[in-house]
Design a protein around this motif. Structure first.
Motif, short mmCIF file in Angstrom:
data_model
loop_
_atom_site.label_atom_id
_atom_site.label_comp_id
_atom_site.label_asym_id
_atom_site.label_seq_id
_atom_site.Cartn_x
_atom_site.Cartn_y
_atom_site.Cartn_z
N SER A 35 38.58 37.25 47.07
CA SER A 35 39.96 37.15 46.59
C SER A 35 40.10 37.64 45.15
CB SER A 35 40.46 35.70 46.70
OG SER A 35 39.61 34.82 45.98
N LEU A 36 39.07 37.48 44.34
CA LEU A 36 39.15 37.93 42.95
C LEU A 36 39.25 39.46 42.87
CD1 LEU A 36 36.54 35.50 41.38
CD2 LEU A 36 39.01 35.48 40.99
N GLY A 37 38.75 40.13 43.90
CA GLY A 37 38.78 41.59 43.89
C GLY A 37 39.75 42.20 44.88
N PHE A 38 40.22 41.41 45.87
CA PHE A 38 40.99 42.03 46.96
C PHE A 38 42.22 41.24 47.39
CE2 PHE A 38 36.72 43.81 47.20
CZ PHE A 38 36.99 45.16 47.30
N LEU A 39 42.60 40.23 46.66
CA LEU A 39 43.85 39.51 46.96
C LEU A 39 45.01 40.49 46.90
CD1 LEU A 39 45.00 36.58 47.44
CD2 LEU A 39 45.51 36.57 44.99
N SER A 40 45.88 40.45 47.90
CA SER A 40 46.99 41.42 47.96
C SER A 40 48.27 40.76 48.43
CB SER A 40 46.63 42.56 48.91
OG SER A 40 47.76 43.40 49.14
N MET A 41 49.36 41.09 47.74
CA MET A 41 50.70 40.71 48.20
C MET A 41 51.47 41.94 48.67
SD MET A 41 51.51 37.45 48.25
CE MET A 41 53.19 37.11 47.74
N GLU A 42 50.78 43.06 48.80
CA GLU A 42 51.36 44.30 49.33
C GLU A 42 52.55 44.78 48.50
OE1 GLU A 42 52.20 43.60 53.44
OE2 GLU A 42 50.10 43.35 53.99
N ASP A 43 52.46 44.62 47.17
CA ASP A 43 53.52 45.11 46.30
C ASP A 43 52.90 45.78 45.07
OD1 ASP A 43 52.67 43.02 44.67
OD2 ASP A 43 54.37 41.72 45.15
N ASP A 44 53.72 46.27 44.18
CA ASP A 44 53.22 47.00 43.01
C ASP A 44 52.41 46.12 42.07
OD1 ASP A 44 54.45 49.22 44.01
OD2 ASP A 44 56.00 49.36 42.47
N LEU A 45 52.77 44.85 41.96
CA LEU A 45 52.10 43.95 41.02
C LEU A 45 50.72 43.52 41.54
CD1 LEU A 45 52.21 42.42 38.37
CD2 LEU A 45 53.45 40.57 39.55
N LEU A 46 50.63 43.30 42.83
CA LEU A 46 49.36 42.87 43.41
C LEU A 46 49.11 43.62 44.72
CD1 LEU A 46 47.02 40.92 42.88
CD2 LEU A 46 48.24 39.18 44.18
N PRO A 47 48.79 44.92 44.63
CA PRO A 47 48.63 45.73 45.84
C PRO A 47 47.31 45.50 46.57
CG PRO A 47 48.16 47.05 43.90
CD PRO A 47 48.62 45.71 43.41
N GLY A 48 46.35 44.85 45.89
CA GLY A 48 45.01 44.69 46.46
C GLY A 48 44.08 45.80 45.99
N ASN A 49 42.85 45.72 46.44
CA ASN A 49 41.84 46.77 46.19
C ASN A 49 41.39 46.89 44.74
OD1 ASN A 49 41.76 47.46 48.90
ND2 ASN A 49 43.22 49.14 48.69
#
Length: 582
Positions: free
Chosen positions: A169-183
């Motif tokens: 989660s520290l490296g790949f948590l994603s909300m699928e938006d510009d602020l938290l896209p993941g990856n």
């Protein structure tokens, strides 16, 4: 008395002089680093190690869950003599390890460099580089420099670099938006590769000969970079060992749903990215990583017949900083660098070791048979429908001698699990790349079983049934490339023998892997063996054993079974679901 003092002084001076002479300094764009001279396991050989060089600012406080920022330059000399702790992770009991549970740190964006030569005013050095990535399920990463010695690569004149990057989660948590896209774990790697490209010449490296090498999910990470325009120009070849992005385990979707469910289960319920970042800001890393399994429903994987990694790479929405915006299958493959790709012959042996210790447990494996669709096929079954059990019967009739999982034959179950977890997806990748890629694809199977098969030996140390335990399990090939320090004594014993099969296999592999880093061809003209690139028609595959052999259409019956099985049931799917007709 004065003579004794002089002798003592001179002795101390010599000791200090020897210690100092073992250190070596290199100037980089970030500042001066001081590494150490290392005595190799090989007689009269040495190399230089620079451990824990920071390439990114610590991803803590306001930078937690954020894209990495380049590390600021430092003043003076940075000591790079001790390996830093790996990135924060929660080690689950997949296999025997000295570290269970939480370990590592969040301030972890470091890389380590091992080089056989340092440039000087009188000597120009221009060596190829291999950048090594190893992780399991994007959740666990070894301390590579501590566990895998680069000695054999040093002898062949190839620099080895290992990179720490954020996990889970520290490296790949994603909300699928510009602020938290993941990856962001992938962004860490790209930042590290830029640092390497800009600085490796100071360590004797050629920035135009960088090969990326990955094992298990490390291979998946490398392969994603092959598909990402953001990494273009940062590498010149790729080695993929026991992992491929085509496996159904990856890109399972629902990243936003999973993140929200995670926050809910953590009692930090958030439905917006800003609020989630605020709620997670002060949660200890240990609590975050220990709780990730709660983001996935216990029955979800069985319901869709795919493994699920709670937090791993995602397909991002289209935005300027996106790493990857479409699945590899959504268009033609456009890879312009040579690839080596392969697997071990008994990949799933380690993960299913309990069936060799307690074969009676195979009764449960038969009763509650685990169906895994090996690639993203675009469908799944409604569990417990008649058609689901018909698909199970198809699999059992093909893989099991009498149509069911027998306690006396765990080897049959290992073949099935190895195929769905590794072999078929990798073979599928070879077919795609050999047909559509612009460069050569070198395909291999590692089948040797010897004293350096560290993970297989560990897996079978309490076994009561040895059916189907020939060949090698996942990760065994690494110990025929690097010095697996846990079994360092075994290398010394093997090197003392004139006819050691282990050293013969190791020498062949190191020669081919380093040739690939140097030339893009594991057996360039003049080599004593020719490893032919794979073609779509014959899938030429190198079988690595005591002797090297080229095979064509290896395990074609198993490939055809899955091709036909997937085609058959995909045609029955309605809205991506295969279920009984009403």
């Amino acid at each position: 008395m004065a003579g004794i003092k002089a002798i003592v002084f001179n002795t101390i001076f010599l000791i200090i002089l020897n210690v100092v002479s073992a250190n070596v300094q290199v100037k980089t764009n970030s500042g001066v680093v001081e590494g150490i001279e290392v005595k190799s396991i090989l007689k009269d050989e040495k190399y230089y190690s620079f451990l824990g060089i920071p390439y990114g600012e610590p991803p803590v406080e306001d930078l937690r869950f954020m894209p990495p920022k380049p590390h600021k330059n430092w003043e003076g000399v940075l000591a790079a003599k001790k390996e830093k702790k790996p990135c924060a992770q929660f080690n689950f009991a997949i296999r025997d390890t000295s570290e269970y549970g939480f370990y590592g740190v969040e301030d972890c964006l470091h890389l380590s460099i091992h080089t056989p030569k340092i440039p000087s005013t009188s000597q120009n050095v221009n060596l190829p580089i291999i950048v090594l990535f190893i992780n399991e399920q994007f959740r666990v990463m070894p301390n590579i420099s501590k566990e895998f010695g680069p000695d054999f690569f040093m002898k062949e004149g190839v620099i080895i670099v290992s990179v720490n990057h954020r996990l889970a989660s520290l490296g790949f948590l994603s909300m699928e938006d510009d602020l938290l896209p993941g990856n962001n774990g992938l962004r860490d790697v790209i930042l590290a590769l830029k640092w390497i490209k800009d600085n490796i010449h100071n360590f004797g490296g050629n920035p135009n000969k960088i090969t990326l090498m990955g094992q298990q999910e490390g291979a998946v990470l490398v392969e994603i970079l092959l598909h990402s325009p953001k990494a273009k120009g940062l590498y010149h070849g790729a080695i993929l060992q026991s992992g491929t992005v085509w496996n159904s385990l990856y890109f399972t979707g629902k990243a936003r749903e999973r993140a929200i469910e995670f926050s809910k289960q953590m009692e930090e319920h958030a439905t917006t990215t800003t609020f989630m970042l605020k709620r997670f800001a002060d949660v200890p890393a240990e609590k975050l990583l220990d709780s990730e399994h709660m983001a996935v429903h216990a029955d979800e994987a069985r319901a869709i017949q795919r493994g699920i990694i709670p937090f791993g790479p995602v397909i991002e929405h289209d935005h300027p900083e996106a790493i990857i915006t479409k699945l590899p299958e959504e268009g033609l493959v456009n890879i312009e660098v040579p690839i080596m790709i392969g697997y071990t012959s008994r990949e799933a042996l380690e993960a299913n070791k309990n069936f060799f210790v307690r074969p009676q447990f195979l009764t449960y494996a038969d009763r509650d048979f685990l169906v895994m669709i090996p690639i993203r096929a675009g469908f799944h079954f409604t569990v417990n429908d008649k058609i689901y059990f018909r698909a199970v019967k198809d699999i059992k009739d093909f893989y099991f001698d009498e149509g069911y999982v027998k306690n006396s034959k765990p080897g049959e179950y290992i073949t099935y699990m190895s195929d769905v977890l590794s072999f078929y997806p990798i073979d599928y990748a070879v077919r795609k790349y050999s047909k559509e890629s612009k460069s050569d694809v070198f395909y291999y199977t590692f089948d040797f079983s010897g004293e350096l098969n560290n993970r297989k030996i560990d897996a079978l140390k309490e076994a009561r049934n040895y059916d189907g335990t020939w060949g090698a399990t996942v990760g065994d090939d690494l110990c025929y490339l690097f010095v697996c320090k846990k079994i360092k004594k075994a290398y010394k014993e093997a090197m003392e023998q004139n006819d050691s099969e282990e050293m013969q296999v190791l020498d062949n592999m190191v020669r081919m892997w380093t040739n690939f880093a140097k030339t893009g061809n594991p057996t360039p003209p003049g080599d004593k063996f020719t490893w032919k690139p794979a073609t779509p028609e014959n899938k030429e595959c190198l079988l690595i054993n005591e002797e090297l052999q080229m095979k064509t259409k290896l395990h074609e019956d198993r490939v055809k079974f899955w091709d036909d099985w997937i085609k058959k049931y995909k045609e029955m799917a309605k809205d991506s679901v295969v279920k009984d007709e009403l």
